[in-house]
Design an enzyme around this catalytic site. Structure first.
Site, mmCIF file in Angstrom:
data_model
loop_
_atom_site.group_PDB
_atom_site.id
_atom_site.type_symbol
_atom_site.label_atom_id
_atom_site.label_comp_id
_atom_site.label_asym_id
_atom_site.label_seq_id
_atom_site.Cartn_x
_atom_site.Cartn_y
_atom_site.Cartn_z
ATOM 1 N N LYS A 64 10.804 -10.168 -11.016
ATOM 2 C CA LYS A 64 9.479 -9.999 -10.233
ATOM 3 C C LYS A 64 9.586 -10.240 -8.933
ATOM 4 O O LYS A 64 8.587 -10.573 -8.156
ATOM 5 C CB LYS A 64 8.346 -11.221 -11.033
ATOM 6 C CG LYS A 64 8.051 -10.634 -12.672
ATOM 7 C CD LYS A 64 8.389 -9.111 -13.054
ATOM 8 C CE LYS A 64 7.178 -8.086 -12.617
ATOM 9 N NZ LYS A 64 7.497 -6.767 -13.124
ATOM 10 N N HIS A 117 19.464 -9.405 -13.117
ATOM 11 C CA HIS A 117 18.524 -10.809 -12.900
ATOM 12 C C HIS A 117 19.364 -11.935 -13.235
ATOM 13 O O HIS A 117 18.652 -12.897 -13.418
ATOM 14 C CB HIS A 117 17.267 -10.505 -13.929
ATOM 15 C CG HIS A 117 16.369 -9.693 -13.547
ATOM 16 N ND1 HIS A 117 15.838 -9.302 -12.248
ATOM 17 C CD2 HIS A 117 15.487 -8.828 -14.114
ATOM 18 C CE1 HIS A 117 14.789 -8.464 -12.280
ATOM 19 N NE2 HIS A 117 14.718 -8.053 -13.269
ATOM 20 N N SER A 147 3.376 -12.374 -10.699
ATOM 21 C CA SER A 147 3.605 -10.993 -11.138
ATOM 22 C C SER A 147 4.002 -11.014 -12.547
ATOM 23 O O SER A 147 3.690 -10.075 -13.265
ATOM 24 C CB SER A 147 4.627 -10.709 -10.172
ATOM 25 O OG SER A 147 5.111 -9.283 -10.286
ATOM 26 N N PHE A 238 4.308 0.522 -0.626
ATOM 27 C CA PHE A 238 4.000 0.372 -1.924
ATOM 28 C C PHE A 238 3.149 1.454 -2.464
ATOM 29 O O PHE A 238 3.149 2.045 -3.471
ATOM 30 C CB PHE A 238 3.041 -0.811 -1.952
ATOM 31 C CG PHE A 238 2.503 -1.284 -3.139
ATOM 32 C CD1 PHE A 238 3.462 -1.760 -4.223
ATOM 33 C CD2 PHE A 238 1.217 -1.000 -3.816
ATOM 34 C CE1 PHE A 238 3.102 -1.849 -5.549
ATOM 35 C CE2 PHE A 238 0.726 -1.244 -4.782
ATOM 36 C CZ PHE A 238 1.635 -1.637 -5.712
ATOM 37 N N GLN A 239 2.136 2.271 -1.692
ATOM 38 C CA GLN A 239 1.648 3.345 -1.995
ATOM 39 C C GLN A 239 2.456 4.462 -2.492
ATOM 40 O O GLN A 239 1.977 5.085 -3.718
ATOM 41 C CB GLN A 239 0.601 3.959 -0.934
ATOM 42 C CG GLN A 239 -0.681 2.979 -0.462
ATOM 43 C CD GLN A 239 -0.053 1.739 0.191
ATOM 44 O OE1 GLN A 239 0.972 1.370 0.515
ATOM 45 N NE2 GLN A 239 -1.032 0.909 0.257
ATOM 46 N N ARG A 258 2.802 -3.019 -9.321
ATOM 47 C CA ARG A 258 1.370 -3.425 -9.866
ATOM 48 C C ARG A 258 0.349 -3.471 -8.663
ATOM 49 O O ARG A 258 -0.616 -2.721 -8.448
ATOM 50 C CB ARG A 258 1.488 -4.915 -10.484
ATOM 51 C CG ARG A 258 -0.124 -5.208 -11.259
ATOM 52 C CD ARG A 258 0.198 -6.802 -11.600
ATOM 53 N NE ARG A 258 0.556 -7.895 -10.555
ATOM 54 C CZ ARG A 258 -0.207 -8.643 -9.934
ATOM 55 N NH1 ARG A 258 -1.623 -8.294 -10.129
ATOM 56 N NH2 ARG A 258 0.170 -9.083 -9.122
HETATM 57 P P1 A3P Z 1 3.264 -7.460 -8.193
HETATM 58 O O1 A3P Z 1 3.093 -7.753 -9.666
HETATM 59 O O2 A3P Z 1 2.707 -8.867 -7.423
HETATM 60 O O3 A3P Z 1 2.375 -6.234 -7.753
HETATM 61 P P2 A3P Z 1 10.500 -6.371 -9.890
HETATM 62 O O4 A3P Z 1 10.671 -4.953 -9.642
HETATM 63 O O5 A3P Z 1 11.431 -7.082 -9.604
HETATM 64 O O6 A3P Z 1 10.072 -6.198 -11.323
HETATM 65 O O7 A3P Z 1 9.117 -6.798 -9.100
HETATM 66 C C1 A3P Z 1 8.033 -6.400 -9.105
HETATM 67 C C2 A3P Z 1 6.946 -6.611 -7.944
HETATM 68 O O8 A3P Z 1 7.271 -6.029 -6.679
HETATM 69 C C3 A3P Z 1 5.604 -6.462 -8.325
HETATM 70 O O9 A3P Z 1 4.572 -7.299 -7.764
HETATM 71 C C4 A3P Z 1 5.372 -5.088 -7.623
HETATM 72 O O10 A3P Z 1 4.351 -4.582 -7.251
HETATM 73 C C5 A3P Z 1 6.436 -5.312 -6.227
HETATM 74 N N1 A3P Z 1 6.758 -4.246 -5.524
HETATM 75 C C6 A3P Z 1 7.285 -3.164 -5.928
HETATM 76 N N2 A3P Z 1 7.565 -2.120 -4.932
HETATM 77 C C7 A3P Z 1 6.942 -2.595 -3.923
HETATM 78 C C8 A3P Z 1 6.891 -2.193 -2.692
HETATM 79 N N3 A3P Z 1 7.035 -0.863 -2.299
HETATM 80 N N4 A3P Z 1 6.150 -2.914 -1.540
HETATM 81 C C9 A3P Z 1 5.511 -4.066 -2.302
HETATM 82 N N5 A3P Z 1 5.701 -4.682 -3.387
HETATM 83 C C10 A3P Z 1 6.486 -4.063 -4.112
#
Ligand code: A3P
Length: 302
Positions: A64, A117, A147, A238-239, A258
């Protein structure tokens, strides 16, 4: 990456977790918990003989912290600058999948993305011995915990915790998948200055993704043009990643991508939980380089 196969692998794992309770989801291997849906003792044993290549692109993070974001960026760097499509259809996490995957991985062309991980202390020996470059991604522990909790509780097939309080307590004790965030942090802090290690934070990527992409490219020896770097940044917003997530990650997409913000922990943490984490963080990392990199006082103070 062959998206279809990759998505199938993720969906298989989600399918496997249907009907399990939390106790059945996690199993212990050498003192650390892992999910039974994607990990097994057989794969861990086979991993001991994994042969890392000098030019593997090793991406490491605690769950996460944003590793799926990083994988997309690095994959985009490969595709954009080398103009090759990464045909690796394996789950990029080396500890996930069947024990034969390492044989199949021998056929993959360089550069291979090797994601994990795992705690530093559990990395395959050949990565350390060959001094393979490792890009390590950390995120502030409060947002990481938030998260992680949402992932468990939003994914319909993944067993949920009864409450945030229950998850928080397991997180603090390290009784969650891949073990204790704090153990990972303490272990990485000892290796932060090694020449084959670059440690970045989620928060820094959020703050200035272009600078992050440039650092990643330089570290791994890619030479994107300014225009290429900017397109990688645009595709990694993110979008954009969330929009594409059903295609790239199937049903798990919107769960993995998310909310993507800094500070969402404020919606979950009580004052007592805040204090508990502040104390634990200080106990583990006060005065260290990793503490400074994580800017705990900026991102984790209420
Ligand atoms: P949130 O749950 O806070 O939204 P992992 O890939 O290690 O499982 O981590 C997931 C987290 O990274 C999620 O956080 C996800 O939304 C965030 N994440 C993934 N892509 C992202 C991006 N392009 N910009 C910002 N956050 C991102």
């Amino acid at each position: 990456m062959t998206e279809k196969t990759f998505v199938e692998e993720i969906e298989k794992a989600l399918e496997k977790s249907k009907g399990l309770n939390l106790k059945e989801l996690l199993f212990c291997y050498q003192g650390t918990f892992y999910p039974t849906t994607v990990c097994s003792a057989e794969t861990f044993q086979a991993l001991e003989n994994f042969e890392a290549r000098k030019d593997d692109l090793v991406l490491v993070s605690y769950p996460k912290c944003g590793i799926n974001w990083l994988i997309q960026i690095v994959n985009d760097l490969i595709v954009t600058t080398l103009q090759t499509k990464n045909e690796n259809a394996e789950l990029p996490f080396i500890e996930c999948g069947d024990p034969e995957k390492f044989q199949r991985m021998k056929q993959f062309p360089s550069p291979r993305i090797v994601a994990t991980h795992l705690n530093y202390n559990h990395l395959p020996k050949s990565i350390i011995k060959n001094k393979v470059k490792m890009l390590v991604l950390f995120r502030n522990p409060k947002d990481t915990a938030a998260s992680f909790f949402h992932f468990h509780n939003n994914a319909p097939s993944v067993p949920s915790y009864n409450s945030w309080e229950e998850f928080f307590s397991e997180f603090m004790n390290g009784n969650v998948a891949w073990g204790s965030y704090f153990d990972h942090a303490v272990a990485w802090n000892k290796h932060i200055d090694e020449e084959n290690v670059l440690l970045l934070t989620y928060e820094d990527l959020k703050e200035d993704l272009l600078a992050g992409v440039k650092q990643i490219a330089e570290f791994f020896g890619f030479a994107p043009t300014a225009e290429q770097s900017q397109s990688i940044v645009d595709r990694a917003s993110f979008q954009m990643v969330r929009e594409r997530s059903k295609e790239t990650h199937g049903a798990a997409g919107p769960l993995l991508f998310r909310k993507g913000v800094v500070g969402d922990w404020k919606n979950l943490f009580s004052e007592t939980q805040n204090q508990k984490m502040d104390v634990k963080f200080k106990e583990c990392l006060a005065g260290t380089k990793l503490e400074a990199k994580l800017k705990y006082d900026v991102y984790c103070k209420a």
